[in-house]
Design a protein around this motif. Sequence first.
Motif, mmCIF file in Angstrom:
data_model
loop_
_atom_site.group_PDB
_atom_site.id
_atom_site.type_symbol
_atom_site.label_atom_id
_atom_site.label_comp_id
_atom_site.label_asym_id
_atom_site.label_seq_id
_atom_site.Cartn_x
_atom_site.Cartn_y
_atom_site.Cartn_z
ATOM 1 N N ASP A 252 34.647 44.982 34.024
ATOM 2 C CA ASP A 252 35.133 46.162 33.302
ATOM 3 C C ASP A 252 35.250 47.335 34.261
ATOM 4 O O ASP A 252 34.338 47.620 35.045
ATOM 5 N N ASP A 253 36.400 48.015 34.212
ATOM 6 C CA ASP A 253 36.674 49.134 35.112
ATOM 7 C C ASP A 253 37.081 50.344 34.286
ATOM 8 O O ASP A 253 37.910 50.229 33.373
ATOM 9 N N PRO A 254 36.518 51.521 34.568
ATOM 10 C CA PRO A 254 36.840 52.713 33.765
ATOM 11 C C PRO A 254 38.310 53.111 33.855
ATOM 12 O O PRO A 254 38.827 53.768 32.938
ATOM 13 N N HIS A 255 38.994 52.737 34.933
ATOM 14 C CA HIS A 255 40.397 53.106 35.101
ATOM 15 C C HIS A 255 41.360 51.978 34.708
ATOM 16 O O HIS A 255 42.494 52.241 34.305
ATOM 17 N N LEU A 256 40.897 50.724 34.819
ATOM 18 C CA LEU A 256 41.799 49.581 34.611
ATOM 19 C C LEU A 256 41.525 48.818 33.335
ATOM 20 O O LEU A 256 42.366 48.012 32.906
ATOM 21 N N GLY A 257 40.370 49.014 32.711
ATOM 22 C CA GLY A 257 40.083 48.345 31.448
ATOM 23 C C GLY A 257 39.152 47.159 31.603
ATOM 24 O O GLY A 257 38.409 47.038 32.587
ATOM 25 N N SER A 258 39.217 46.257 30.625
ATOM 26 C CA SER A 258 38.316 45.098 30.587
ATOM 27 C C SER A 258 38.785 44.002 31.536
ATOM 28 O O SER A 258 39.943 43.974 31.962
ATOM 29 N N ALA A 259 37.863 43.098 31.841
ATOM 30 C CA ALA A 259 38.175 41.964 32.717
ATOM 31 C C ALA A 259 39.262 41.094 32.108
ATOM 32 O O ALA A 259 39.343 40.936 30.878
ATOM 33 N N ASP A 260 40.100 40.525 32.968
ATOM 34 C CA ASP A 260 41.177 39.652 32.506
ATOM 35 C C ASP A 260 40.608 38.346 31.963
ATOM 36 O O ASP A 260 39.653 37.784 32.517
ATOM 37 N N ARG A 261 41.244 37.838 30.897
ATOM 38 C CA ARG A 261 40.849 36.561 30.310
ATOM 39 C C ARG A 261 41.871 35.495 30.711
ATOM 40 O O ARG A 261 43.071 35.775 30.811
ATOM 41 N N VAL A 262 41.374 34.285 30.936
ATOM 42 C CA VAL A 262 42.247 33.175 31.321
ATOM 43 C C VAL A 262 41.880 31.933 30.511
ATOM 44 O O VAL A 262 40.773 31.820 29.974
ATOM 45 N N THR A 263 42.842 31.013 30.437
ATOM 46 C CA THR A 263 42.618 29.707 29.826
ATOM 47 C C THR A 263 42.743 28.649 30.909
ATOM 48 O O THR A 263 43.692 28.663 31.694
ATOM 49 N N VAL A 264 41.770 27.734 30.959
ATOM 50 C CA VAL A 264 41.728 26.730 32.020
ATOM 51 C C VAL A 264 41.621 25.340 31.417
ATOM 52 O O VAL A 264 40.890 25.120 30.444
ATOM 53 N N ILE A 265 42.367 24.406 32.013
ATOM 54 C CA ILE A 265 42.214 22.980 31.710
ATOM 55 C C ILE A 265 42.045 22.267 33.049
ATOM 56 O O ILE A 265 42.935 22.302 33.906
ATOM 57 N N ALA A 266 40.869 21.639 33.224
ATOM 58 C CA ALA A 266 40.549 20.949 34.481
ATOM 59 C C ALA A 266 39.406 19.978 34.222
ATOM 60 O O ALA A 266 38.890 19.875 33.105
ATOM 61 N N ARG A 267 38.991 19.264 35.262
ATOM 62 C CA ARG A 267 37.888 18.298 35.136
ATOM 63 C C ARG A 267 36.561 18.986 35.423
ATOM 64 O O ARG A 267 36.449 19.751 36.370
ATOM 65 N N GLN A 268 35.585 18.703 34.566
ATOM 66 C CA GLN A 268 34.254 19.258 34.771
ATOM 67 C C GLN A 268 33.473 18.375 35.741
ATOM 68 O O GLN A 268 33.343 17.171 35.547
ATOM 69 N N ARG A 269 32.971 19.019 36.813
ATOM 70 C CA ARG A 269 32.107 18.332 37.762
ATOM 71 C C ARG A 269 30.901 19.227 38.017
ATOM 72 O O ARG A 269 30.956 20.166 38.812
#
Length: 401
Positions: A252-269
């Motif tokens: 979170d940044d006071p000038h840029l806003g909240s953290a970017d959200r992403v969606t991921v599909i990959a293999r869990q290791r």
Amino acid sequence: MSRNFSDPGSSRKEHVKVTSEPKPGFLERLSETSGGMLIGLVTFLLAFYVLFTNEGRALRTARSLDEGLSLVVPLDSIHSISQQNEGRLVHLAGALSTSKPLFDPGYGLSIQAVKLKRNVEMYQWVEYEDSKEYEEDGEIKKETKYSYNTEWKSEVVNSRNFDREIGHKNPSAMAVESFTAVSPNVQVGSFVLSKGLVDKIDDFKQLSLSHLEDPHADVTRREDYFYHSDNPRRPEVGDLRVSFFYAGLSGDDPHLGSADRVTVIARQRGDQLVPYHTKSGDVLEILYPGDLSVEEVFQKEQESNTMKTWALRAAGWLSMFVGISLMTRIFYTLVDWFPVVRELVSVGLKVFAVCVASSLSLLTIAVGWLFYRPLWALLLMLLSAAPILVARSRVLPKKQQ
């Protein structure tokens, strides 16, 4: 011969150069055409490779995506790691996070992000050319207008290659270099992203510098740039300006806003998200900005695969058309002395190239499908004969007349 058209008080300068050479004879044009035929043959053969391999790639990717959709497991929580999902293809969405901010100490700048890019531009001379050819007194003359303008460029423009370097000389290097810093540890919840997933975070946005002070006495901030210049409003050749871009805000940044959200599909290791290898031989390692469902992610991937397939089909057809046109150019050269016949032959050769390129492209696509979708391949083979049959049907009535 050259003329100057300089405008006093303007950074833009122009001059014209006229060169001439004897009009090439028949044998010279025939020799040039022979060279074009060789290039055409290479282009023609390349088209078969592009079209054939593209179909295999498209079908393999489609099957891999279908396999992934049937196997993917949505995670209930991104903050706990379940051993039941070890080695499986998983789907998760959440905010990006990094262990520490990225810095550029030279300009007193830091940001909590996945990537920070410093972009350096130099004020330089740039040369533009505008040429036209015409025939005069049995010679081929080429008139080239060279114009010069000062612009901000992120790459060094080599003024030694200019037609006229005097008065348009650029420095040979920049005192400050561009670079991109990447966070060594990027996470979504408790999961660490692989390098391949981090590479997909490339939606760069320009960083506002309005809240920063001038870092040095010889550097001036103006709008969203740091200027290495005595007068940023009237820069001189060799002056620099520096801007910054970021991708993947990870806090979170006071000038840029909240953290970017992403969606991921990959293999869990373990606690890592790594590439998943499908039975078809493809790799699934997918990342999109925002919160997307499993179905939305795979729909986007299928759409991307379709667009890429059609783009390569178009490139393959164009390559084949150009190749055929170059190989048949010799017929145009042989009748170059007869204007009426020359124009008829030119039109005929273009129609021939379009028909043959279309037929062979469809036939190559059908062969590519042969081992994957036999029924569709048979239908395409029948369709591939249509352009030639249409052209033949138009020729027969003319012969009867």
